[in-house]
Design a protein around this motif. Structure first.
Motif, PDB file in Angstrom:
ATOM      1  N   GLY B  71      29.525   2.744  53.804  1.00 13.79           N
ATOM      2  CA  GLY B  71      29.658   1.538  54.906  1.00 13.79           C
ATOM      3  C   GLY B  71      30.033   0.107  53.616  1.00 13.79           C
ATOM      4  N   LEU B  72      29.787   0.846  52.723  1.00 10.75           N
ATOM      5  CA  LEU B  72      30.100  -0.710  51.111  1.00 10.75           C
ATOM      6  C   LEU B  72      31.873  -0.248  51.005  1.00 10.75           C
ATOM      7  CD1 LEU B  72      26.745  -1.213  49.180  1.00 10.75           C
ATOM      8  CD2 LEU B  72      28.030  -2.584  50.971  1.00 10.75           C
ATOM      9  N   GLY B  73      31.710   1.239  50.804  1.00 14.00           N
ATOM     10  CA  GLY B  73      33.307   1.024  50.650  1.00 14.00           C
ATOM     11  C   GLY B  73      34.044   1.029  51.897  1.00 14.00           C
ATOM     12  N   ALA B  74      33.526   1.303  53.120  1.00 14.61           N
ATOM     13  CA  ALA B  74      34.201   1.179  54.629  1.00 14.61           C
ATOM     14  C   ALA B  74      34.821  -0.116  54.238  1.00 14.61           C
ATOM     15  CB  ALA B  74      34.154   1.535  55.440  1.00 14.61           C
ATOM     16  N   TYR B  75      33.776  -1.203  54.573  1.00 13.37           N
ATOM     17  CA  TYR B  75      34.273  -2.788  54.677  1.00 13.37           C
ATOM     18  C   TYR B  75      34.623  -3.495  54.119  1.00 13.37           C
ATOM     19  CZ  TYR B  75      31.267  -2.887  58.472  1.00 13.37           C
ATOM     20  OH  TYR B  75      30.568  -3.183  60.295  1.00 13.37           O
ATOM     21  N   ALA B  76      34.267  -3.110  52.376  1.00 11.75           N
ATOM     22  CA  ALA B  76      34.784  -3.678  51.305  1.00 11.75           C
ATOM     23  C   ALA B  76      36.856  -3.507  51.610  1.00 11.75           C
ATOM     24  CB  ALA B  76      34.510  -3.566  49.729  1.00 11.75           C
ATOM     25  N   ALA B  77      37.113  -2.593  51.707  1.00 12.89           N
ATOM     26  CA  ALA B  77      38.849  -1.809  51.921  1.00 12.89           C
ATOM     27  C   ALA B  77      38.896  -3.047  52.791  1.00 12.89           C
ATOM     28  CB  ALA B  77      38.271  -0.826  51.246  1.00 12.89           C
ATOM     29  N   ALA B  78      38.844  -3.049  54.205  1.00 11.04           N
ATOM     30  CA  ALA B  78      39.130  -4.026  54.994  1.00 11.04           C
ATOM     31  C   ALA B  78      39.256  -4.556  55.202  1.00 11.04           C
ATOM     32  CB  ALA B  78      38.053  -2.598  56.632  1.00 11.04           C
ATOM     33  N   LEU B 230      34.594   5.897  48.526  1.00  8.43           N
ATOM     34  CA  LEU B 230      36.011   6.708  48.646  1.00  8.43           C
ATOM     35  C   LEU B 230      35.821   7.283  50.095  1.00  8.43           C
ATOM     36  CD1 LEU B 230      37.047   7.943  44.923  1.00  8.43           C
ATOM     37  CD2 LEU B 230      37.765   5.199  46.313  1.00  8.43           C
ATOM     38  N   GLY B 231      35.290   7.814  50.294  1.00  6.59           N
ATOM     39  CA  GLY B 231      35.048   8.852  51.674  1.00  6.59           C
ATOM     40  C   GLY B 231      35.205   7.380  52.541  1.00  6.59           C
ATOM     41  N   GLY B 232      34.360   6.744  52.326  1.00  5.95           N
ATOM     42  CA  GLY B 232      33.853   5.207  53.021  1.00  5.95           C
ATOM     43  C   GLY B 232      35.398   4.405  53.692  1.00  5.95           C
ATOM     44  N   VAL B 233      36.190   4.316  52.536  1.00  6.58           N
ATOM     45  CA  VAL B 233      37.890   3.650  52.157  1.00  6.58           C
ATOM     46  C   VAL B 233      38.135   4.617  53.264  1.00  6.58           C
ATOM     47  CG1 VAL B 233      39.581   3.191  50.977  1.00  6.58           C
ATOM     48  CG2 VAL B 233      37.540   2.186  49.961  1.00  6.58           C
ATOM     49  N   VAL B 234      38.325   5.977  52.848  1.00  6.35           N
ATOM     50  CA  VAL B 234      39.392   6.559  54.207  1.00  6.35           C
ATOM     51  C   VAL B 234      38.877   5.931  55.947  1.00  6.35           C
ATOM     52  CG1 VAL B 234      40.466   8.765  54.704  1.00  6.35           C
ATOM     53  CG2 VAL B 234      40.031   7.717  52.196  1.00  6.35           C
ATOM     54  N   PHE B 235      37.610   6.186  55.309  1.00  8.40           N
ATOM     55  CA  PHE B 235      37.089   6.586  57.239  1.00  8.40           C
ATOM     56  C   PHE B 235      36.959   5.339  57.818  1.00  8.40           C
ATOM     57  CE2 PHE B 235      33.175   4.882  60.000  1.00  8.40           C
ATOM     58  CZ  PHE B 235      33.206   6.570  60.497  1.00  8.40           C
ATOM     59  N   ALA B 236      37.250   4.272  56.862  1.00  7.98           N
ATOM     60  CA  ALA B 236      38.122   2.712  57.253  1.00  7.98           C
ATOM     61  C   ALA B 236      38.931   2.753  58.048  1.00  7.98           C
ATOM     62  CB  ALA B 236      37.828   1.266  56.526  1.00  7.98           C
ATOM     63  N   PHE B 237      40.160   3.623  57.509  1.00 10.85           N
ATOM     64  CA  PHE B 237      41.366   3.405  57.679  1.00 10.85           C
ATOM     65  C   PHE B 237      42.137   4.406  58.722  1.00 10.85           C
ATOM     66  CE2 PHE B 237      43.484   0.122  55.173  1.00 10.85           C
ATOM     67  CZ  PHE B 237      41.997  -0.266  54.477  1.00 10.85           C
ATOM     68  N   TYR B 238      40.958   5.563  58.099  1.00 13.90           N
ATOM     69  CA  TYR B 238      41.336   6.480  59.492  1.00 13.90           C
ATOM     70  C   TYR B 238      40.762   6.179  61.293  1.00 13.90           C
ATOM     71  CZ  TYR B 238      40.931  10.614  62.152  1.00 13.90           C
ATOM     72  OH  TYR B 238      40.736  11.990  63.074  1.00 13.90           O
ATOM     73  N   TYR B 239      39.629   5.567  61.104  1.00 20.96           N
ATOM     74  CA  TYR B 239      38.917   5.265  62.061  1.00 20.96           C
ATOM     75  C   TYR B 239      39.355   3.896  62.986  1.00 20.96           C
ATOM     76  CZ  TYR B 239      36.282   9.782  62.465  1.00 20.96           C
ATOM     77  OH  TYR B 239      36.202  10.995  62.739  1.00 20.96           O
ATOM     78  N   ASN B 240      39.603   2.649  62.176  1.00 23.57           N
ATOM     79  CA  ASN B 240      39.765   1.519  62.125  1.00 23.57           C
ATOM     80  C   ASN B 240      39.060   0.534  62.875  1.00 23.57           C
ATOM     81  OD1 ASN B 240      43.170   1.810  61.323  1.00 23.57           O
ATOM     82  ND2 ASN B 240      43.507   2.576  63.508  1.00 23.57           N
TER      83      ASN B 240
END
Lengths: 290, 340
Positions: B71-78, B230-240
């Motif tokens: 979640g932290l990875g996803a939110y930070a990059a997004a 890093l998994g979270g970053v891709v998660f964010a950009f894949y699911y939007n």
């Protein structure tokens, strides 16, 4: 804000906390004796809550009266779980035990979701809006009944462990596993009994909690966490600790809901957990590291 | 001759691996979109499973709150991308820093104050839940209403901003899965890797041999958190889209540890095999339900639960170790080697 509001909210939190405490007591008893952390604790409570909801909606049976039968059903569930699933795992590594119970928890939550759907269910009793008044203090009658019942069940359990022969035998298993085996106690049966008793506490707590809040399948995991928070705060394995922890968390959440926003109230409970873990890992009333 | 970095692995294993990799590289040319999305899911679970496995399987630290790092990875990059237009390739460094910092904080608190075993697992859950509630109330990233990335035009792949078709994500995640495998493989044969195994087997003995428990536990938590983010970053950009209720939820933490547990904790192939088995079976189940015209919530999770139950009861070491025996892939392995 006038002081009477704080007092009202704190008392209401205290009463709810007593019911939480009973739920956590089940977890504490199980851990104290069987040394297994019941990751399906909150899920077992939602099972009890749904039984209460079904009994009420189908037969108009008051959850407070159904407390004993529901606790009995949960006792049987707990006994079977320990005898059939967990006993073979007693000597397995900790993470293996976690995973077993996490799997049980997943199956329980989703079986409830499968049967009842995701919508919230509730019980509307005739006395739902009654209240008692003491000066400026106004308390919900339901909460008073629930808290009194929780205290009674907890007292009963306390007496059982302190004075009955079976209770003493269970305490012997908790104190010294090898010793209990040597004197010829049937440890596996006593473990199953203990898990059953822990589950019965959850069952009783669930029957009362259904009066205080709506039930959804998703409630399970959050109540498992709440039970952990309470038990660790009070002291894992300590019976009075669980009740004290329950009341403390109940008051904390109620006041946090009043001062901040209700949806953020659990953050304070987790904050308290982190503080306790760091500065007094054995809990407020727990014995220091064994 | 074997490559030196694979020294110790049987060549039969390498040949099979190369064949598998070649098949996976060619796969998108042959498969339809649906199969590609299934494989994306498999790679995602294999990757984050590998990251979790580093901590639990190799160093014996049970984390039940790894959704926190996703979640932290996803939110930070997004958030950096949406608010400042910063490319995820730059944003991911912030993700890594935030997740590693948080992992370091949890590790520091836990290991410094002697929080271990059950208590450590619960501490990790508590932090993930705390983050869930905090993000629920943080309006800069959308709060509980969710955080959305502008949806990409799938006709054109923009690798710089990670906007594009599933096929692009397929290759990104394949590269990450292979990368994670190689990193873990190398780590296991490093000094730190042997220290971690020693700590896992017996912290007291490891300490007696002069291993700094605190330092090596910190390394593994920080590393695992960074990899997971890093998994979270891709998660964010894949699911939007990101919802705290979903991203940080305890069920997500459980979901991402299923693959390594079912595949085999502490093995390099475990997370990959586990992800394949679990996702393929779950998708198959979905397909059966769809053709039967049934739409019942919870069935997939009941299935996950039953799989997990069966595996912990009857295959306590996971699927991979017995499978490796059948495939005769563990032939030249000594007792001291971590099974892989």
């Amino acid at each position: 804000m006038p002081a009477s509001i704080f007092l009202n909210v704190a008392v209401s939190g205290l009463l709810t906390g007593l019911v939480y405490g009973l739920m956590a007591l089940g977890l504490s008893v199980i851990f104290g004796v069987v040394r297994v952390v019941n990751f399906a604790h909150g899920e077992m409570m939602t099972v009890a809550m749904y039984i209460a909801v079904v009994l009420f909606s189908a037969y108009r049976l008051d959850p407070l009266l159904m407390l004993v039968p529901i606790a009995g059903v949960l006792f049987a569930l707990g006994y079977v779980m320990q005898a059939g699933l967990i006993n073979p795992f007693i000597n397995r590594p900790e993470h293996s035990q976690f995973m077993l119970l996490v799997a049980v928890a997943m199956i329980m939550v989703n079986a409830l979701l499968f049967i009842f759907g995701p919508d919230a269910r509730s019980v509307q009793t005739a006395y739902a809006y009654d209240s008692f008044q003491l000066g400026t203090l106004i308390v919900d009658a339901t909460k008073v009944y629930a808290a009194v019942a929780a205290a009674a069940v907890a007292a009963g359990l306390f007496v059982f462990f302190r004075y009955s022969l079976t209770g003493k035998a269970i305490r012997a298993c908790a104190d010294n596993y090898q010793g209990a085996l040597v004197v010829g106690l049937d440890v596996r049966r006593l473990y199953a009994l203990t898990f059953g008793l822990g589950a019965a506490c959850v069952g009783a707590a669930g029957a009362m909690l259904v009066l205080l809040l709506d039930v959804t399948p998703a409630l399970g995991p959050s109540y498992t966490l709440l039970a952990f928070v309470i038990v660790i705060t009070g002291g894992l394995g300590s019976m009075p600790g669980a009740l004290l922890g329950g009341m403390l968390i109940g008051v904390t959440e109620a006041l946090a809901g009043l001062l901040f926003t209700p949806s953020a109230k659990s953050m304070f409970a987790f904050g308290l957990l982190v503080l306790v873990l760091l500065f007094r890992p054995q809990g407020i009333l727990g014995k220091s590291a064994s | 001759m074997r490559a030196p970095w694979l020294d110790g692995a049987p060549s039969r294993e390498i040949i099979l691996l190369c064949l598998l990799l070649a098949a996976l590289i060619l796969f998108p040319a042959l498969a339809n979109d649906y199969l590609i999305t299934v494989l994306i899911l498999i790679f995602y679970f294999a990757y984050v499973g590998q990251a979790w496995n580093l901590m639990m399987g190799f160093a014996g630290q049970l984390s039940l709150g790894h959704a926190l790092y996703v979640g932290l990875g996803a939110y930070a990059a997004a958030a950096l991308y949406v608010h400042f237009g910063i490319s995820p390739w730059l944003g991911l460094w912030v993700s890594v820093a935030v997740a590693a910092g948080t992992g370091g904080l949890i590790g520091f608190l836990a290991f410094r104050f002697g929080v271990a075993g059950v208590y450590f697992a619960i501490l990790t859950i508590a932090f993930a839940e705390f983050a869930r509630l905090a993000f629920d109330h943080w309006s800069w990233v959308g709060g509980s209403a969710g955080f959305f990335l502008p949806v990409a035009n799938y006709a054109k792949n923009d690798l710089v901003n990670l906007r594009g078709s599933p096929t692009m994500f397929y290759y990104v995640l394949l590269a990450m899965t292979v990368g994670a495998f190689l990193v873990c493989h190398a780590l296991l044969r490093s000094r730190a890797g042997y220290y971690w195994l020693a700590i896992r087997e017996s912290p007291e003995a490891a300490q007696a041999l002069g291993i700094n428990l605190f330092r090596y536990r910190m390394y593994v938590v920080v590393l695992s958190a960074a990899m997971t983010s890093l998994g979270g970053v891709v998660f964010a950009f894949y699911y939007n889209n990101l919802f705290p209720e979903q991203v940080f939820h305890i069920s997500r933490s459980i979901e991402l540890i299923l693959a390594p547990i079912i595949g085999g904790i502490g093995t390099l192939f475990g997370p990959i095999i586990g992800a394949f088995l679990l996702t393929a079976l779950a998708e198959g189940l979905d397909e059966i339900m769809r053709t039967a015209g049934l739409d019942i919530p919870g069935v997939k999770q009941i299935f996950y639960g039953v799989c997990l139950l069966v595996v912990v009861m009857f295959l306590p070491d996971g699927v991979w170790p017995p499978l490796a025996k059948v495939l005769q892939l563990d032939g030249q392995r000594g007792q001291d080697q971590p099974g892989c």
